[in-house]
Design an enzyme around this catalytic site. Structure first.
Site, mmCIF file in Angstrom:
data_model
loop_
_atom_site.group_PDB
_atom_site.id
_atom_site.type_symbol
_atom_site.label_atom_id
_atom_site.label_comp_id
_atom_site.label_asym_id
_atom_site.label_seq_id
_atom_site.Cartn_x
_atom_site.Cartn_y
_atom_site.Cartn_z
ATOM 1 N N LYS A 92 -5.535 -5.356 -11.888
ATOM 2 C CA LYS A 92 -5.589 -4.284 -12.889
ATOM 3 C C LYS A 92 -4.532 -3.225 -12.566
ATOM 4 O O LYS A 92 -3.805 -2.767 -13.438
ATOM 5 C CB LYS A 92 -6.995 -3.658 -12.866
ATOM 6 C CG LYS A 92 -7.064 -2.253 -13.428
ATOM 7 C CD LYS A 92 -8.445 -1.637 -13.320
ATOM 8 C CE LYS A 92 -8.750 -0.909 -12.032
ATOM 9 N NZ LYS A 92 -8.182 0.441 -11.898
ATOM 10 N N ASN A 93 -4.463 -2.844 -11.285
ATOM 11 C CA ASN A 93 -3.572 -1.740 -10.928
ATOM 12 C C ASN A 93 -2.096 -2.123 -10.925
ATOM 13 O O ASN A 93 -1.226 -1.262 -10.784
ATOM 14 C CB ASN A 93 -3.993 -1.128 -9.584
ATOM 15 C CG ASN A 93 -5.294 -0.370 -9.718
ATOM 16 O OD1 ASN A 93 -5.762 -0.119 -10.834
ATOM 17 N ND2 ASN A 93 -5.889 0.000 -8.594
ATOM 18 N N ASP B 162 -9.720 1.714 -2.065
ATOM 19 C CA ASP B 162 -10.444 0.970 -3.101
ATOM 20 C C ASP B 162 -11.392 -0.087 -2.533
ATOM 21 O O ASP B 162 -12.110 -0.749 -3.290
ATOM 22 C CB ASP B 162 -9.460 0.313 -4.083
ATOM 23 C CG ASP B 162 -8.745 1.340 -4.940
ATOM 24 O OD1 ASP B 162 -9.181 2.507 -4.943
ATOM 25 O OD2 ASP B 162 -7.744 0.988 -5.599
ATOM 26 N N ARG C 57 -14.539 -1.722 -16.168
ATOM 27 C CA ARG C 57 -13.161 -1.207 -16.226
ATOM 28 C C ARG C 57 -12.237 -2.016 -15.309
ATOM 29 O O ARG C 57 -11.024 -2.051 -15.535
ATOM 30 C CB ARG C 57 -13.131 0.254 -15.797
ATOM 31 C CG ARG C 57 -13.784 1.195 -16.790
ATOM 32 C CD ARG C 57 -13.600 2.622 -16.361
ATOM 33 N NE ARG C 57 -12.243 2.825 -15.863
ATOM 34 C CZ ARG C 57 -11.911 3.644 -14.888
ATOM 35 N NH1 ARG C 57 -12.805 4.378 -14.300
ATOM 36 N NH2 ARG C 57 -10.647 3.746 -14.493
HETATM 37 C C1 EPZ Z 1 -3.994 4.606 -7.736
HETATM 38 O O1 EPZ Z 1 -4.453 5.844 -8.261
HETATM 39 C C2 EPZ Z 1 -5.001 3.560 -8.156
HETATM 40 N N1 EPZ Z 1 -5.045 3.500 -9.606
HETATM 41 C C3 EPZ Z 1 -6.357 3.891 -7.567
HETATM 42 O O2 EPZ Z 1 -7.248 2.852 -7.920
HETATM 43 C C4 EPZ Z 1 -6.232 3.955 -6.047
HETATM 44 O O3 EPZ Z 1 -7.464 4.359 -5.497
HETATM 45 C C5 EPZ Z 1 -5.154 4.951 -5.649
HETATM 46 O O4 EPZ Z 1 -3.898 4.626 -6.323
HETATM 47 C C6 EPZ Z 1 -4.884 4.997 -4.163
HETATM 48 O O5 EPZ Z 1 -4.545 3.732 -3.691
HETATM 49 C C7 EPZ Z 1 -4.169 2.744 -10.262
HETATM 50 O O6 EPZ Z 1 -3.307 2.100 -9.677
HETATM 51 C C8 EPZ Z 1 -4.292 2.679 -11.724
HETATM 52 P P1 EPZ Z 1 -2.495 8.391 -5.964
HETATM 53 P P2 EPZ Z 1 -3.481 7.105 -8.297
HETATM 54 O O7 EPZ Z 1 -1.587 9.129 -6.866
HETATM 55 O O8 EPZ Z 1 -2.111 6.667 -8.590
HETATM 56 C C9 EPZ Z 1 -3.236 12.968 -4.711
HETATM 57 C C10 EPZ Z 1 -9.369 1.968 -8.527
HETATM 58 O O9 EPZ Z 1 -10.558 2.041 -8.144
HETATM 59 N N2 EPZ Z 1 -2.261 13.341 -5.759
HETATM 60 O O10 EPZ Z 1 -1.893 7.476 -4.952
HETATM 61 O O11 EPZ Z 1 -4.103 8.105 -9.188
HETATM 62 C C11 EPZ Z 1 -4.516 12.365 -5.303
HETATM 63 O O12 EPZ Z 1 -5.401 13.352 -5.771
HETATM 64 C C12 EPZ Z 1 -8.496 3.180 -8.520
HETATM 65 O O13 EPZ Z 1 -8.849 0.934 -8.974
HETATM 66 C C13 EPZ Z 1 -1.896 14.646 -5.908
HETATM 67 O O14 EPZ Z 1 -2.355 15.539 -5.194
HETATM 68 O O15 EPZ Z 1 -3.592 7.598 -6.793
HETATM 69 C C14 EPZ Z 1 -5.023 11.550 -4.141
HETATM 70 O O16 EPZ Z 1 -5.715 12.408 -3.263
HETATM 71 C C15 EPZ Z 1 -9.130 4.474 -8.403
HETATM 72 N N3 EPZ Z 1 -0.987 14.958 -6.895
HETATM 73 C C16 EPZ Z 1 -3.741 11.055 -3.454
HETATM 74 O O17 EPZ Z 1 -2.699 11.945 -3.917
HETATM 75 C C17 EPZ Z 1 -0.436 14.001 -7.699
HETATM 76 O O18 EPZ Z 1 0.390 14.351 -8.566
HETATM 77 C C18 EPZ Z 1 -3.330 9.625 -3.794
HETATM 78 O O19 EPZ Z 1 -3.414 9.442 -5.200
HETATM 79 C C19 EPZ Z 1 -0.811 12.664 -7.529
HETATM 80 C C20 EPZ Z 1 -1.731 12.345 -6.539
#
Ligand code: EPZ
Length: 419
Positions: free
Chosen positions: A22-23, A307, A399
């Site tokens: 999915k991701n 995850d 989802r």
């Molecule tokens: C991706 O989310 C995945 N989603 C998530 O999968 C996964 O848990 C996550 O990466 C971490 O591996 C998809 O790929 C669609 P991040 P993403 O930006 O991109 C902070 C699942 O269950 N951050 O790497 O949203 C954020 O809050 C899901 O399949 C900022 O502060 O994750 C987090 O603490 C859920 N500012 C950390 O960075 C930003 O602008 C990592 O988030 C962006 C992120």
């Protein structure tokens, strides 16, 4: 509200075919906005988030044909797309924000709903927005929307991400493909799903170079080609089913995967006592002995994935000894703990740390799912006790897990969906 009813105490044994990721699918779909040529994406998982992203692309004006039986999506952008992504789509699927980079770089304007927080944390998108600003975009937040423009187009520049972010790396990678000149991205996320996005973008003609650790250079282009792409397997789904076999003393053959991509998870599960034999495109997982406790920390790839944190916690409950988890990625990803406690698990949490007291006995209970991975962790927990477990609010599960009850029932689980 749909729910799953599970009667556990049965071995999960047999063969499970892992779906596409999915991701990986979501950013690839978002990136198709860049091209007007025909795109075919194969091995697409039939899950709600992919349907939502497909509908969002249709809403923007793409011709999207999702053949669910053949797990194939065909996309063709005949006309100029709309540049407005409504809140409707982003409220249920945060990955909708990935259309921002693509719309802005292609059409020089975009208005995309600001995704809200969610059950696992506040999840801001400041890193995405600051990088786009550095590339020349003017961005304001108005009425819950990101309103972005770059009259003369985005410009390549050096972007060092202040924190490793999967989504920000993907959004900027896509945006950089049409920016003028070279974008030098540093401190990038290295998830295999990003590699898959890069491999798709290269197929359609983007010029991308991974140079050393966490560095990606993108040279903007003007024209793109048609392409056919097969999405990589879902490593989190694979990890989830290995844990199902280990929990129930079953034996599972996990097919359609590349074990090399999930070595951290495999090695950790082996350390706990799960017997895993890996081959080129499948693995066999079973539990022979008692499970041992472990201490883990979630980290960006190649570290242990956040995850899979909720799922491994269930294994820790039945292992011998005390295990610990430190969740480093999201600030609120222990929502499953209170539900596991209702099943009898002994878990203490303090901030981002959890202490799991092993040799626990799980008892069936009525539970509430809070997010995707928390939901699947409750399904896994329900496979252990022989009495009834009911997992409510399973739309989260739909989802990201394709036909989970079908895959599990085929391997011996007693699991039923109530609508
Ligand atoms: C991706 O989310 C995945 N989603 C998530 O999968 C996964 O848990 C996550 O990466 C971490 O591996 C998809 O790929 C669609 P991040 P993403 O930006 O991109 C902070 C699942 O269950 N951050 O790497 O949203 C954020 O809050 C899901 O399949 C900022 O502060 O994750 C987090 O603490 C859920 N500012 C950390 O960075 C930003 O602008 C990592 O988030 C962006 C992120």
């Amino acid at each position: 509200m749909q729910k799953l009813e599970i009667r556990g105490g049965r071995k999960i044994s047999g063969t499970i075919t892992i779906s596409g990721s999915k991701n990986a699918t979501l950013p690839i779909l978002a990136s198709t906005i860049l091209t007007n040529k025909k795109i075919v994406i194969k091995n697409v998982p039939v899950v709600k988030d992919v349907e939502t992203m497909s509908t969002l692309l249709s809403e923007l004006g793409s011709t999207v044909k999702f053949n669910q039986k053949r797990k194939k999506i065909e996309i063709f952008n005949k006309q100029k797309l709309k540049t407005f992504a409504p809140y409707n789509f982003l409220k249920t699927m945060r990955a909708g924000v990935l259309v921002l980079g693509a719309l802005l770089t292609k059409y020089k304007v975009a208005k995309v709903a600001l995704p809200g927080g969610c059950a696992i944390g506040s999840r801001p998108i400041d890193i995405h927005l600051n990088a786009l600003k550095k590339m020349g975009a003017k961005i304001t937040i108005k009425d819950g929307y990101v309103v972005a423009s770059a009259k003369k187009g985005l410009k390549g520049c050096k972007i060092k991400f202040p924190k490793i972010s999967v989504g920000a790396t993907e959004n900027i990678l896509i945006a950089a493909c049409f920016a003028k000149g070279i974008t030098k991205m540093r401190n990038c996320a290295l998830e295999p799903e990003i590699d898959d996005l890069i491999s798709f973008l290269k197929k359609i003609g983007c010029k991308i170079n991974k140079i050393g650790k966490r560095s990606i250079d993108v040279c903007g282009v003007k024209n793109l080609k048609k392409a056919v792409h097969k999405v990589i397997f879902d490593r989190i789904e694979a990890g989830t089913y290995i844990i199902a076999a280990a929990l129930t003393k079953g034996r599972l053959r996990i097919k359609n995967i590349d074990p090399k991509i999930m070595l951290t998870e495999i090695n950790l599960l082996r350390k706990m006592g799960v017997d895993i034999v890996t081959k080129k495109n499948y693995l066999i997982a079973r539990r022979l002995d008692k499970l041992k406790s472990v201490n883990i920390e979630t980290r960006p790839y190649p570290g242990f994935p956040t995850d899979l944190q909720a799922q491994i916690m269930v294994l820790m409950i039945i292992a011998n000894g005390v295990s610990t988890i430190r969740e480093n990625i999201f600030e609120n990803r222990f929502m499953h703990v209170s539900e596991l406690r209702r099943m009898g698990a002994q878990i203490e949490t303090k901030g981002n740390r959890a202490k799991i007291f092993g040799k626990g006995k799980l008892n069936g209970a009525e539970l509430m799912a809070t997010d995707l991975r928390a939901s699947v962790c409750l399904v896994l927990a329900g496979l252990v006790p022989s009495n009834k477990t009911v997992v409510n609010r399973i739309y989260h599960l739909d989802r990201g897990y394709e036909k989970i009850e079908k895959k599990l029932s085929k391997c011996g689980a007693k699991i039923k969906r109530f609508r």
